[in-house]
Write a protein that holds these residues in place. Structure first.
Motif, short mmCIF file in Angstrom:
data_model
loop_
_atom_site.label_atom_id
_atom_site.label_comp_id
_atom_site.label_asym_id
_atom_site.label_seq_id
_atom_site.Cartn_x
_atom_site.Cartn_y
_atom_site.Cartn_z
N PRO A 158 28.14 7.81 6.21
CA PRO A 158 29.42 8.30 5.69
C PRO A 158 29.71 9.72 6.12
CG PRO A 158 28.03 7.50 3.92
CD PRO A 158 27.22 7.43 5.15
N PHE A 159 28.66 10.51 6.36
CA PHE A 159 28.88 11.90 6.73
C PHE A 159 29.41 12.02 8.15
CE2 PHE A 159 27.00 15.61 8.90
CZ PHE A 159 27.75 16.58 8.30
N ILE A 160 28.89 11.15 9.03
CA ILE A 160 29.18 11.32 10.44
C ILE A 160 30.47 10.61 10.87
CG2 ILE A 160 28.03 9.34 11.49
CD1 ILE A 160 26.49 11.82 12.97
N ILE A 161 30.93 9.69 10.02
CA ILE A 161 32.09 8.88 10.40
C ILE A 161 33.34 9.78 10.49
CG2 ILE A 161 32.81 8.25 8.08
CD1 ILE A 161 33.27 5.43 9.11
N THR A 162 34.23 9.45 11.42
CA THR A 162 35.48 10.17 11.56
C THR A 162 36.23 10.17 10.23
OG1 THR A 162 35.57 9.22 13.75
CG2 THR A 162 37.55 10.29 12.98
N PRO A 163 36.63 11.35 9.71
CA PRO A 163 37.25 11.37 8.38
C PRO A 163 38.40 10.40 8.20
CG PRO A 163 36.81 13.58 9.13
CD PRO A 163 36.44 12.69 10.26
N VAL A 164 39.29 10.33 9.18
CA VAL A 164 40.42 9.42 9.02
C VAL A 164 39.94 7.98 8.90
CG1 VAL A 164 42.50 8.53 10.11
CG2 VAL A 164 41.96 10.93 10.28
N ILE A 165 38.95 7.60 9.72
CA ILE A 165 38.44 6.24 9.69
C ILE A 165 37.72 5.97 8.38
CG2 ILE A 165 37.01 4.56 10.89
CD1 ILE A 165 38.88 5.43 12.85
N GLY A 166 36.95 6.96 7.91
CA GLY A 166 36.26 6.81 6.64
C GLY A 166 37.24 6.54 5.52
N GLY A 167 38.32 7.34 5.49
CA GLY A 167 39.35 7.14 4.48
C GLY A 167 39.98 5.76 4.61
#
Lengths: 340, 385
Positions: A158-167
């Motif tokens: 979860p930390f490394i994932i692209t913020p937009v994609i995580g959201g």
């Protein structure tokens, strides 16, 4: 090291920072006092319709943009003082809202709406990130050694994932009758729509942010836990401290510098909340300060960008981060001076 | 057991802590796992409210795209074997066949070769073998799980997502190279200078780090759009419009990343003993030669770690790239926002999911390979400072 060598080493980096960070700051500051608009001129237009015996002629005064030699609309840039700030802050409406005592009316003004969300988002996620991060660190420290590697691997995702994609990945679980919304409906029996009101969206955003940042806190706390003085822990046990008291009076004070560090980083980062707004497409319900600037900077249907208003919100956003960071920075400064 | 009795924990506490850990791992991995599953289904299945429908995909199966038990077993087997090979035997082979000094080159060739062989085996030979096997093996060969690569095909082939991929590659590659080059020099200078100036520069960098990026972009945008006119007196007709150019975005991202980079590199340089420089200087190196020939060779772990974080910044950025690049040079992350803003049909949504998974896959590999470096990078600044 001689000053000249030092300058040669640090020079390129410093030039880049001055050119691309300090200079834009100055130019934003200047821009916020100027406004660029197309020049309009008043033209007297006589339009005639055929009539009898004479054509009926109407003269009217129209204002139309002045075209330059190249056929483009000419613009002028003029000094407007605090006008952009006034446009952004809309103090008139704020006063009216306050005198009515109406919170919803105040929340209709974009800037204050954005400020409210940004601050509550920052301050509410901060303790959550610290608590969740510390709990995971304690639990991992407690786990069998062979399990630690895989757990750290999963936690880093979860930390490394692209913020937009995580959201987005959280959003897709809830959107429409997504599986989690369906599960909640099944449990509560009510018809739930997670994207219809502001507070549920905010809840999901905060969940996303904690999910995204807690691993960072966890890794740092976990590293800190490895250096806890075992003798102090043992003497605490001999003194009869319970597990909770050991955590409260030995471990947490030991981790205090790390807690301050994470809090500082988190304040900086979550004050910049932006990717969540994009990922959850929440602009009609929830906006943040940085999104407001972004929105002014994106060209509208006519292709114009509201640069001066964007600059004004940008400057106000900066004032906010300075106010927010003064206390923690002062504290670290005191500690820094105290330690020498 | 060597644990003292007083430190031993009650069963309830141990179960509680283990349960919490399992719960966390579920929460951490589930959304990512779920978008992976959704990306292989047709829209009806992907957005079904019953999780079992999403996993088994009856509607996808009805369209004739499915996997049999045979496919699943063999596919997973090949995946497992190739991972084992990549993490056990590949390092040994690289070590055996490369001369010292060409290790990086060796790794590049090994990884590229491995990827090529994997693609040929997994997407070329395996399906061909399986068609034969499925026909022979009766009930085991009947498709049971709906699974379709359709979404990926339409994203990468029909919507030309590879263009965005190449743009992302250019931008992130540029950001990593430039910010490491500039950052190592500055980090070294700051680590080896005890002057007050160095201290204040670091504080300044910390303040710069706190700035919201939109503030900076508001500063660039008008200048970049009009840069041809602004620069004309200096550069003449060759003056470029910086708006929309990848190199302008690279410069911007490098600058935004500098504060973080120099802080991290500085803390890595401080771990390298000063005596090493002094020895090199006594042997007649200049400061720069000492840095280049003596310090950098032992600095690789720090450089790789910092490079990883620069990579993440360039790769994950949405705000700067979406405002400063035009549609032609768009990178992957802003491009995906275009997908779900259309939001006309669920087909668009599923394609957006496939694009999202495509963006996440390289990051997943990155964590797998560089987990240790990422952890050390996270703790480098924090634990000491």
């Amino acid at each position: 090291m001689k000053f000249k060598t030092f300058a040669a080493f640090v020079g390129p980096s410093l030039v880049m920072m001055l050119l691309f960070i300090a200079f834009p700051l100055v130019s934003v500051f200047m821009q916020s006092f100027y406004v660029t608009q197309p020049i309009f001129e008043q033209v007297e237009v006589e339009s005639c319709t055929p009539g009898f015996p004479n054509p009926i002629c109407v003269t009217e005064i129209k204002s139309q943009p002045v075209l330059g030699a190249d056929g483009k609309i000419t613009t002028e840039t003029r000094f407007s003082g605090l006008e952009s700030y006034r446009n952004v802050l809309e103090l008139g409406r704020v006063k009216a809202a306050i005198s009515n005592g109406s919170w919803t009316q105040l929340m209709n003004v974009d800037f204050w709406k954005a400020l409210r969300f940004t601050l509550s988002f920052t301050l509410l996620t901060l303790p959550l990130v610290l608590i969740v991060g510390l709990s995971i660190a304690l639990a991992v420290n407690n786990a069998v050694r062979s399990l630690r590697g895989p757990v750290i691997f999963i936690s880093l995702l979860p930390f490394i994932i692209t913020p937009v994609i995580g959201g987005l990945s959280i959003r897709w679980l809830f959107i429409g009758d997504g599986i989690l919304t369906a599960a909640m409906e099944w449990m509560s029996g009510a018809n739930i729509s997670m994207f219809a009101q502001a507070w549920t969206i905010e809840l999901m955003m905060m969940f996303y942010r904690v999910w995204h940042v807690a691993p960072f806190a966890f890794v740092i706390f976990y590293a800190g836990l490895q250096t806890v003085n075992q003798d102090t822990l043992e003497s605490a046990i001999i003194d009869g401290a319970s597990r909770w008291e050991r955590l409260r009076f030995v471990i947490v004070p030991h981790l205090m510098p790390l807690i301050v560090f994470i809090a500082l980083i988190h304040l900086m980062d979550s004050y910049r909340v932006f990717d969540e707004i994009v990922a959850f497409s929440s602009q009609s319900h929830v906006i943040s300060l940085q999104w407001l600037t972004y929105d002014f900077l994106t060209p509208d249907d006519a292709g114009n960008r509201a640069i001066s208003r964007a600059s004004a919100t940008a400057m106000l956003t900066m004032v906010g981060i300075v106010l927010l960071l003064i206390y923690p920075l002062k504290r670290t400064w005191r500690d820094h001076k105290g330690s020498h | 057991m060597s644990t003292p009795k007083a430190l031993r924990q009650s069963a309830a506490l141990r179960f509680g802590s283990a349960g919490f850990l399992i719960f966390w791992c579920l929460i951490a991995a589930f959304p990512i796992f779920w978008i992976l599953v959704m990306s292989f289904k047709n829209p009806v299945d992907a957005f079904a409210s019953n999780p079992l429908d999403v996993i088994f995909g009856p509607a996808t199966l009805a369209e004739g795209d499915g996997l049999s038990i045979m496919d699943v077993v063999l596919g997973l087997g090949v995946l497992w074997l190739s991972f084992r090979f990549a993490f056990r035997h590949l390092p040994e082979m690289v070590e055996k066949f490369t001369k010292p000094g060409t290790v990086i080159m060796g790794w590049v060739i090994a990884v590229l070769g491995f990827a090529l062989v994997f693609i040929v085996v997994f997407f070329g030979i395996l399906p061909w073998v399986l068609t034969g096997l499925n026909a022979m093996s009766g009930p085991l060969g009947d498709p049971i799980i709906g699974l379709t690569p359709k979404n990926y095909v339409s994203v990468w082939v029909d919507n030309e997502f590879y263009r965005n991929f190449i743009n992302s590659l250019i931008v992130t590659g540029g950001v990593v190279t430039v910010s490491l080059t500039v950052g190592t020099l500055a980090g070294y200078g700051l680590a080896r200078s005890g002057s007050n100036l160095a201290f204040w520069l670091l504080i300044l960098a910390l303040i710069f780090r706190a700035l919201p990026h939109s503030v900076l972009v508001a500063g660039y945008l008008p200048v970049f759009i009009n840069s041809a006119e602004i620069l004309r007196p200096i550069l003449g007709d060759a003056a470029p419009t910086l708006y929309g150019k990848p190199y302008a975005v690279i410069a911007v991202l490098v600058a935004i990343n500098q504060p973080f980079t120099i802080w991290m590199l500085r803390s890595f340089f401080q771990n390298i003993p000063m005596e090493l420089d002094e020895a090199a200087r006594v042997d007649g190196c200049s400061h720069f030669q000492a840095f280049r020939r003596v310090i950098m060779p032992v600095m690789w772990p720090g450089v790789i770690t910092t490079g990883l974080f620069s990579f993440l910044l360039g790769y994950n950025d949405f705000l700067v790239t979406s405002l400063l690049l035009d549609a032609q040079n768009q990178t992957m992350v802003p491009a995906i926002a275009g997908y779900f803003n259309r939001e006309t049909t669920t087909t668009d949504q599923v394609e957006a999911i496939a694009a999202a998974v495509s963006i996440t896959a390289p990051l997943f590999l990155l964590v797998m390979v560089f987990q240790r470096q990422i952890v050390s990078g996270l703790t480098a600044g924090a634990v000491k400072g």
